[in-house]
Scaffold this active site. Structure first.
Site, PDB file in Angstrom:
ATOM      1  N   HIS A 185      -1.158  -7.734   2.614  1.00 56.37           N
ATOM      2  CA  HIS A 185      -1.160  -8.906   4.274  1.00 56.37           C
ATOM      3  C   HIS A 185      -1.927  -8.159   5.102  1.00 56.37           C
ATOM      4  CE1 HIS A 185       1.124  -5.260   6.787  1.00 56.37           C
ATOM      5  NE2 HIS A 185       1.286  -4.465   5.597  1.00 56.37           N
ATOM      6  N   CYS A 230       0.964   3.232  14.733  1.00 58.73           N
ATOM      7  CA  CYS A 230       2.336   2.157  14.082  1.00 58.73           C
ATOM      8  C   CYS A 230       3.026   2.880  14.558  1.00 58.73           C
ATOM      9  CB  CYS A 230       1.719   2.470  12.663  1.00 58.73           C
ATOM     10  SG  CYS A 230       0.463   2.126  11.931  1.00 58.73           S
ATOM     11  N   ALA A 279       0.893  -1.404  -0.143  1.00 58.03           N
ATOM     12  CA  ALA A 279       0.350  -0.046  -0.455  1.00 58.03           C
ATOM     13  C   ALA A 279       0.578   1.483  -0.140  1.00 58.03           C
ATOM     14  CB  ALA A 279      -0.571  -0.039   1.264  1.00 58.03           C
ATOM     15  N   THR A 280       1.955   1.747   0.728  1.00 58.36           N
ATOM     16  CA  THR A 280       2.438   2.421   1.358  1.00 58.36           C
ATOM     17  C   THR A 280       3.368   2.697  -0.993  1.00 58.36           C
ATOM     18  OG1 THR A 280       3.699   1.623   2.745  1.00 58.36           O
ATOM     19  CG2 THR A 280       4.938   3.591   1.659  1.00 58.36           C
ATOM     20  N   ASN A 329      -6.665   2.753  10.042  1.00 58.32           N
ATOM     21  CA  ASN A 329      -6.140   1.498  10.436  1.00 58.32           C
ATOM     22  C   ASN A 329      -6.056   2.006  12.187  1.00 58.32           C
ATOM     23  OD1 ASN A 329      -4.489   4.390   9.615  1.00 58.32           O
ATOM     24  ND2 ASN A 329      -3.177   3.232  10.896  1.00 58.32           N
TER      25      ASN A 329
HETATM   26  C1  LIG Z   1      -0.709  -1.152   6.064  1.00 53.65           C
HETATM   27  C2  LIG Z   1      -1.413   0.310   5.971  1.00 53.65           C
HETATM   28  C3  LIG Z   1      -0.470   0.879   5.119  1.00 53.65           C
HETATM   29  C4  LIG Z   1       0.540   0.610   3.823  1.00 53.65           C
HETATM   30  O1  LIG Z   1       0.616  -0.741   3.751  1.00 53.65           O
HETATM   31  P1  LIG Z   1       2.567  -1.238   3.463  1.00 53.65           P
HETATM   32  O2  LIG Z   1       1.805  -2.344   2.591  1.00 53.65           O
HETATM   33  O3  LIG Z   1       2.416  -2.009   4.840  1.00 53.65           O
HETATM   34  O4  LIG Z   1       2.648  -0.494   2.710  1.00 53.65           O
HETATM   35  C5  LIG Z   1      -1.099   1.714   4.653  1.00 53.65           C
HETATM   36  N1  LIG Z   1      -1.880   2.508   4.727  1.00 53.65           N
HETATM   37  C6  LIG Z   1      -2.990   1.945   6.222  1.00 53.65           C
HETATM   38  C7  LIG Z   1      -4.496   2.497   5.992  1.00 53.65           C
HETATM   39  C8  LIG Z   1      -2.829   1.369   6.358  1.00 53.65           C
HETATM   40  O5  LIG Z   1      -2.975   0.597   7.390  1.00 53.65           O
END
Ligand SMILES: *Cc1c(COP(=O)(O)O)cnc(C)c1O
Length: 394
Positions: A208, A331, A78-79, A158
């Site tokens: 993940h 986080c 997601a990043t 999150n």
């Molecule tokens: C976990 C998360 C991310 C980052 O995801 P990665 O795959 O670890 O880079 C971004 N946004 C939210 C809301 C998340 O919960």
């Protein structure tokens, strides 16, 4: 107090989920010499089999989101998706305008990306949520300018589980030719996300958080002329040159399998989470001074965040050692930076520091919730008994 020797109870599904055994099994066929390991860019027979596996996975993920497979770009998570979606789209359409809107309660991946754009000369408005963590639509409309070109609002938060009204935000964006990016890392595969009806242009997700492996994700990019991104990386021609590099076939297969599984289990999974959340809240909600963070109604049942009056955060985390839970510095618990999300709800420092995020998933049992209730209640009782106020009067 719980016996410290028992295995800790994992209640941190919002940080990451275990890989579902079916997903791990699917992935294992794409690594070793007996399996499908070839480079999917190779034109020989083995390469074509890898490429076919990648496209099957794309169809599986597309099926979960109800989009066309060609609207999905594989990333590392997601990043990266957030970076590609936001930086890529803002730079691509910078002639449309340089004003962007987001919220301070977004994930760091989003807020840090907007800060990078500010250094490039973009102008960003950070809209504070209301006390429930929700975006106020009237304030949102008032913040829109003639040169607003992109908005980013997350689906499920999150830290608090707050669900934003993506449909209504998206409708307002579409009316004004503004792109909407949604960070859906916490919601994809858990809450219904039908992108054939939701007015969303760009959406970021990660495997993940969805019982898939770490290090793989995707960016959805709607097939509309206005919606396009400039690549962040340069290299081969993979992913329409928007995200070059040899595709991680086993990871992609894992995300595809996780998506297919999530689709088939969505209703069942959600009901399981609702039961767990109700059980947890009925067990701790009556503790004096406890406070639920976020919205009572617009809330994802897999996350329950609570703060408590008169308890010091660090001591509480120590007392909760038998539980793997998130803390008020969420986080960022390693650097003790207090949560911007909780501060935005109007909490003072003490309330932010005492916040505990319980998050659960497919593998969580009622017994684990009961253990968590007992552990949390005991910890509060113990800390209140030894607090300085009590000691002075004793
Ligand atoms: C976990 C998360 C991310 C980052 O995801 P990665 O795959 O670890 O880079 C971004 N946004 C939210 C809301 C998340 O919960």
């Amino acid at each position: 107090m719980l016996n410290k020797n028992v295995a800790p109870v994992y209640l941190d599904y919002a940080a990451t989920t275990p890989v579902d055994p079916q997903v791990a099994e699917a992935m294992s066929g794409y690594l070793t010499v007996g399996g499908i390991f070839a480079n999917p860019s190779s034109i020989h027979a083995a390469g074509r089999r890898s490429a076919a596996a990648v496209e099957t996975a794309r169809e599986q993920l597309a099926g979960l989101l109800n989009v066309s497979p060609h609207e999905l770009i594989w990333t590392s998570g997601a990043t990266e998706s957030v970076n590609l979606g936001i930086l890529g789209a803002a730079r691509y359409r910078s002639d449309r305008g340089k004003h962007l809107i987001t919220m301070p309660t977004e994930h760091k991946a989003v807020t840090d990306t907007f800060q990078a754009l500010e250094r490039e000369g973009f102008d960003v408005t950070y809209l504070m949520p209301d006390r429930n963590g929700l975006l106020a639509l009237d304030e949102f409309e008032a913040a829109i300018r003639h040169d607003t070109q992109l908005v980013s609002v997350m689906h499920v938060n999150n830290e608090t589980g707050v669900i934003q009204d993506i449909r209504r935000i998206g409708e307002r964006c579409r009316e004004r030719d503004i792109l909407l990016h949604v960070d859906a890392a916490q919601s994809v595969g858990k809450l219904p996300t039908d992108l054939s009806v939701l007015p969303v242009d760009l959406l970021s997700l990660t495997a993940h958080k969805l019982y898939g492996p770490k290090g793989i994700g995707a960016l959805y990019m709607a097939d509309r002329p206005a919606c396009h991104v400039l690549p962040l990386f340069h290299g081969g021609g993979q992913e329409r040159r928007l995200r070059p590099g040899t595709l991680a076939v086993h990871q992609i297969v894992g995300l595809g399998a996780a998506a297919a599984l999530a689709k088939s289990r969505q209703v069942e999974d959600l009901m399981h989470l609702q039961g767990l959340e109700a059980r947890l809240w009925s067990g701790i909600g009556n503790i004096p001074g406890i406070l639920r963070n976020g919205s009572e109604t617009e809330s994802f049942p897999g996350i329950l965040s609570v703060s408590i009056e008169g308890i010091e955060g660090e001591s509480l985390m120590l007392a909760l050692e038998p539980l793997c839970v998130g803390s008020g510095s969420a986080c960022n618990s390693r650097n003790r930076e207090s949560s911007a999300v909780l501060r935005a709800l109007g909490h003072d420092d003490a309330l932010v520091q005492s916040a505990i995020r319980f998050s659960f998933g497919r593998g969580t049992t009622n017994d684990e919730i009961d253990l968590a209730i007992g552990c949390y209640a005991d910890a509060i009782k113990h800390l209140r008994a030894i607090s300085p106020q009590h000691a002075r009067t004793a």
